[in-house]
Write a protein that holds these residues in place. Structure first.
Motif, PDB file in Angstrom:
ATOM      1  N   ALA A   8       0.857  -1.185   0.000  1.00 27.82           N
ATOM      2  CA  ALA A   8       0.000   0.000   0.000  1.00 27.82           C
ATOM      3  C   ALA A   8       0.889   1.228   0.000  1.00 27.82           C
ATOM      4  N   ASP A   9       0.588   2.183  -0.889  1.00 25.76           N
ATOM      5  CA  ASP A   9       1.307   3.451  -0.964  1.00 25.76           C
ATOM      6  C   ASP A   9       2.810   3.247  -1.143  1.00 25.76           C
ATOM      7  N   GLY A  10       3.186   2.264  -1.974  1.00 29.68           N
ATOM      8  CA  GLY A  10       4.585   2.042  -2.280  1.00 29.68           C
ATOM      9  C   GLY A  10       5.389   1.376  -1.191  1.00 29.68           C
ATOM     10  N   ARG A  11       4.730   0.769  -0.195  1.00 31.80           N
ATOM     11  CA  ARG A  11       5.434   0.136   0.919  1.00 31.80           C
ATOM     12  C   ARG A  11       4.829  -1.242   1.166  1.00 31.80           C
ATOM     13  N   TYR A  12       5.661  -2.124   1.703  1.00 31.12           N
ATOM     14  CA  TYR A  12       5.223  -3.479   2.017  1.00 31.12           C
ATOM     15  C   TYR A  12       4.488  -3.499   3.355  1.00 31.12           C
ATOM     16  N   LEU A  13       3.465  -4.369   3.437  1.00 33.25           N
ATOM     17  CA  LEU A  13       2.680  -4.538   4.645  1.00 33.25           C
ATOM     18  C   LEU A  13       2.820  -5.982   5.137  1.00 33.25           C
ATOM     19  N   GLU A  14       2.385  -6.212   6.355  1.00 31.11           N
ATOM     20  CA  GLU A  14       2.382  -7.554   6.922  1.00 31.11           C
ATOM     21  C   GLU A  14       1.069  -7.786   7.643  1.00 31.11           C
TER      22      GLU A  14
ATOM     23  N   LEU B   4       5.378  -2.446   7.534  1.00 32.57           N
ATOM     24  CA  LEU B   4       6.677  -2.888   8.021  1.00 32.57           C
ATOM     25  C   LEU B   4       7.469  -1.687   8.543  1.00 32.57           C
ATOM     26  N   VAL B   5       7.994  -1.817   9.732  1.00 34.69           N
ATOM     27  CA  VAL B   5       8.775  -0.725  10.305  1.00 34.69           C
ATOM     28  C   VAL B   5      10.030  -0.478   9.478  1.00 34.69           C
ATOM     29  N   ARG B   6      10.657  -1.541   9.033  1.00 33.45           N
ATOM     30  CA  ARG B   6      11.821  -1.437   8.143  1.00 33.45           C
ATOM     31  C   ARG B   6      11.445  -1.986   6.793  1.00 33.45           C
ATOM     32  N   GLN B   7      11.691  -1.216   5.768  1.00 33.78           N
ATOM     33  CA  GLN B   7      11.379  -1.608   4.409  1.00 33.78           C
ATOM     34  C   GLN B   7      12.633  -2.121   3.704  1.00 33.78           C
ATOM     35  N   PRO B   8      12.474  -2.975   2.688  1.00 31.22           N
ATOM     36  CA  PRO B   8      13.649  -3.425   1.922  1.00 31.22           C
ATOM     37  C   PRO B   8      14.243  -2.281   1.123  1.00 31.22           C
ATOM     38  N   SER B   9      15.273  -2.571   0.349  1.00 32.82           N
ATOM     39  CA  SER B   9      15.976  -1.534  -0.398  1.00 32.82           C
ATOM     40  C   SER B   9      15.072  -0.913  -1.465  1.00 32.82           C
ATOM     41  N   GLN B  10      15.551   0.181  -2.035  1.00 30.37           N
ATOM     42  CA  GLN B  10      14.751   0.961  -2.961  1.00 30.37           C
ATOM     43  C   GLN B  10      14.416   0.194  -4.232  1.00 30.37           C
ATOM     44  N   ARG B  11      15.287  -0.691  -4.641  1.00 38.03           N
ATOM     45  CA  ARG B  11      15.011  -1.423  -5.887  1.00 38.03           C
ATOM     46  C   ARG B  11      13.816  -2.351  -5.740  1.00 38.03           C
ATOM     47  N   TYR B  12      13.519  -2.797  -4.537  1.00 39.34           N
ATOM     48  CA  TYR B  12      12.314  -3.589  -4.309  1.00 39.34           C
ATOM     49  C   TYR B  12      11.085  -2.686  -4.177  1.00 39.34           C
ATOM     50  N   LEU B  13      11.244  -1.534  -3.510  1.00 35.18           N
ATOM     51  CA  LEU B  13      10.116  -0.616  -3.365  1.00 35.18           C
ATOM     52  C   LEU B  13       9.688  -0.035  -4.701  1.00 35.18           C
ATOM     53  N   ALA B  14      10.629   0.084  -5.644  1.00 32.56           N
ATOM     54  CA  ALA B  14      10.269   0.592  -6.974  1.00 32.56           C
ATOM     55  C   ALA B  14       9.298  -0.351  -7.671  1.00 32.56           C
ATOM     56  N   THR B  15       9.439  -1.646  -7.472  1.00 31.98           N
ATOM     57  CA  THR B  15       8.512  -2.599  -8.082  1.00 31.98           C
ATOM     58  C   THR B  15       7.118  -2.495  -7.472  1.00 31.98           C
ATOM     59  N   VAL B  16       7.028  -2.076  -6.200  1.00 27.89           N
ATOM     60  CA  VAL B  16       5.723  -1.891  -5.569  1.00 27.89           C
ATOM     61  C   VAL B  16       4.974  -0.744  -6.246  1.00 27.89           C
TER      62      VAL B  16
ATOM     63  N   THR C  82       3.685  -6.495 -15.306  1.00 29.19           N
ATOM     64  CA  THR C  82       4.678  -5.592 -14.735  1.00 29.19           C
ATOM     65  C   THR C  82       5.573  -6.378 -13.789  1.00 29.19           C
ATOM     66  N   GLN C  83       6.745  -5.836 -13.528  1.00 31.32           N
ATOM     67  CA  GLN C  83       7.683  -6.488 -12.631  1.00 31.32           C
ATOM     68  C   GLN C  83       7.332  -6.166 -11.177  1.00 31.32           C
ATOM     69  N   PHE C  84       7.436  -7.201 -10.341  1.00 31.48           N
ATOM     70  CA  PHE C  84       7.151  -7.022  -8.920  1.00 31.48           C
ATOM     71  C   PHE C  84       8.039  -7.973  -8.127  1.00 31.48           C
TER      72      PHE C  84
ATOM     73  N   GLY D 169       6.610 -13.957   3.312  1.00 30.58           N
ATOM     74  CA  GLY D 169       7.166 -13.060   4.319  1.00 30.58           C
ATOM     75  C   GLY D 169       8.486 -13.479   4.909  1.00 30.58           C
ATOM     76  N   ALA D 170       8.926 -14.721   4.690  1.00 26.85           N
ATOM     77  CA  ALA D 170      10.180 -15.173   5.301  1.00 26.85           C
ATOM     78  C   ALA D 170      11.382 -14.465   4.676  1.00 26.85           C
ATOM     79  N   ILE D 171      11.452 -14.457   3.348  1.00 26.30           N
ATOM     80  CA  ILE D 171      12.576 -13.794   2.673  1.00 26.30           C
ATOM     81  C   ILE D 171      12.517 -12.284   2.904  1.00 26.30           C
ATOM     82  N   LEU D 172      11.321 -11.730   2.876  1.00 25.48           N
ATOM     83  CA  LEU D 172      11.178 -10.289   3.113  1.00 25.48           C
ATOM     84  C   LEU D 172      11.641  -9.929   4.513  1.00 25.48           C
ATOM     85  N   GLY D 173      11.369 -10.794   5.490  1.00 28.27           N
ATOM     86  CA  GLY D 173      11.848 -10.545   6.838  1.00 28.27           C
ATOM     87  C   GLY D 173      13.358 -10.533   6.932  1.00 28.27           C
ATOM     88  N   LEU D 174      14.016 -11.393   6.141  1.00 28.37           N
ATOM     89  CA  LEU D 174      15.478 -11.396   6.130  1.00 28.37           C
ATOM     90  C   LEU D 174      16.030 -10.156   5.434  1.00 28.37           C
ATOM     91  N   LEU D 175      15.337  -9.702   4.386  1.00 27.31           N
ATOM     92  CA  LEU D 175      15.818  -8.523   3.659  1.00 27.31           C
ATOM     93  C   LEU D 175      15.750  -7.266   4.520  1.00 27.31           C
TER      94      LEU D 175
END
Length: 455
Positions: A208-214, A225-237, A248-250, A257-263
């Motif tokens: 939502a609004d260019g950011r990942y949720l949980e 998410l309090v901490r978001q992944p790097s900008q290259r992932y947020l650009a796909t959002v 489109t690429q995403f 959520g497991a890999i996203l939690g590690l990122l």
């Protein structure tokens, strides 16, 4: 003597009279009256004793009657207990027979309903953690009720309840292949709650609004998410939210959520720099100073080289460049001999060299000191690591992580500063040597020309 006996007898009579219910008059009495009162008290006491005996006999008869009634009731209850025990044994035998008949008739259905109970419970647990539940909350509750009912009693599940299990599974499978949007209350990173349009990508991610949720398990509520992944992932959002029906690429997390939690746990650039500690900050400060000096020197040498080339193509001597100032020596000493002119030109060239090679020595020092500072940070970090091992042992790797991070990060920082500083020094040194070479070449030409004229 007989008077004393009479007085003693009177005292005894008075005491007995006061102990009994009969009370003597308070006025003084004579001997006849005392004897009369004594006879009346004895008669009254005898009458009271008779009444007590009558009451005792009546109570004894009542107790005997109650005893007979209790014994009769006991005999009746014993007969009832024997009758109920016989009935209980009969019911036990009948229940065992019916249970055996039910088991034989159910056959494999018992195993089927056991599997159904397990599947219902497992599916309800998975639905609670599925991101699809953010759009369809409380869909796991019927499955929990079914599993609890089947586990609490031997009640068999109805066809509608059996169908609800596989219909829920089919719904989850169908929703995992859809990209939908819905409005939901989102808890932002700063703690505030706001209604947002949430995009759900199958059963994998919420954005939502260019950011990942949980999805918060067990509550069906959505949080940013309090901490978001790097900008290259947020650009796909953003690409996904702005996309239409075209592909489109995403950056999809297939592990829900497991890999996203590690990122998001990976440290960013600022945290990496902070891991270097004081030594790391010193290395970076030296790198910044070196870059500033290299930029200043690069601009200065570029302008100086342009002016020197312009002087080479001009017959008019200009003193705003090193070559012009060297060539001006020839005009300042028109009658000097060759050797004198050569010395004067060498002096002019040596005078220009410090300005041409300004800051280059400091840049070279930075390129040498930076890796040494990194090595210093490495040694410091390893010392901290060994101190932690000495104090706390090797049971918890997190206690050693700080020292190891400092050891590795400072080494990287030293190399990151040293490599570009070395390249910049080589480039600037080459440019300065080219200018000095031009000065020496032009000075040699002036000497040769003066020598030809002298001959």
């Amino acid at each position: 003597m007989w008077k004393k006996s009479i007085v003693a007898a009177l005292a005894v009579v008075v005491s007995l009279a006061s102990f009994s219910s009969w009370s003597a008059p308070q006025e003084p009495v004579n001997l006849e009256q005392l004897l009369q009162q004594l006879q009346q008290g004895k008669f009254s006491q005898s009458k009271e004793n008779q009444e007590r005996e009558a009451r005792f006999r009546a109570q004894a008869d009542a107790q005997e009657r109650l005893l007979r009634e209790a014994m009769a009731e006991r005999d009746q209850l014993e007969r009832l207990s024997e009758q109920l025990e016989s009935q209980f044994e009969g019911n036990e035998m009948e229940l065992a027979s019916l249970t055996e008949a039910l088991t034989q008739r159910m056959g494999s259905l018992r195993e089927l309903f056991g599997v159904l109970q397990q599947v219902a419970g497992d599916t309800a647990s998975k639905l609670q953690t599925s991101v699809v539940s953010a759009e369809y909350p409380e869909r796991h509750q019927p499955l929990l009720d079914l599993a609890e009912k089947m586990g609490r009693s031997s009640t068999l599940a109805s066809m509608e309840e059996i169908e609800s299990v596989w219909l829920t599974l089919l719904h989850e499978m169908a929703e995992s292949g859809k990209v939908t949007q819905f409005d939901s209350l989102v808890t932002l990173a700063n703690g505030e709650k706001d209604m947002r349009e949430v995009t759900r990508v199958g059963a994998f991610n919420l954005v939502a609004d260019g950011r990942y949720l949980e999805l918060i398990p067990g509550t069906s509520s959505v949080a940013e998410l309090v901490r978001q992944p790097s900008q290259r992932y947020l650009a796909t959002v953003k690409n996904l939210e702005q996309a239409d029906s075209q592909p489109t690429q995403f950056a999809l997390d297939p592990t829900a959520g497991a890999i996203l939690g590690l990122l998001v746990q990976a440290p960013d650039l600022g945290e990496r720099i902070e891991q270097g500690g004081t030594v790391g900050y010193i290395i970076l400060a030296l790198g910044v100073i070196g870059l500033v000096l290299a930029a200043i020197r690069f601009v200065g040498l570029t302008r100086m080289n342009a002016k020197v080339k312009r002087q080479m193509n001009s017959s008019k001597v200009s003193v705003d460049n090193p070559l012009g100032r060297v060539m001006a020596v020839k005009d300042n000493y028109p009658s000097a001999d060759t050797e004198t002119l050569e010395l004067k030109l060498s002096e002019a060239i040596l005078r220009e060299v410090p300005a041409i090679q300004r800051y280059l020595t400091f840049i070279k020092i930075i390129s040498v000191v930076a890796p040494l500072m990194g090595l210093l940070g490495t040694v410091t970090g390893m010392i901290n690591t060994f101190q932690a091992i000495t104090l706390f042992g090797t049971g918890d790797p997190k206690l050693m992580a700080g020292g190891i991070s400092q050891a590795l990060v400072t080494t990287v920082q030293g190399l990151v500063v040293a490599i570009p500083m070395t390249l910049l020094f080589a480039t600037l040194h080459t440019r300065s040597r080219n200018i000095i070479h031009i000065l020496q070449e032009q000075a040699s030409g002036i000497i040769a020309e003066r020598s030809e004229r002298g001959q």
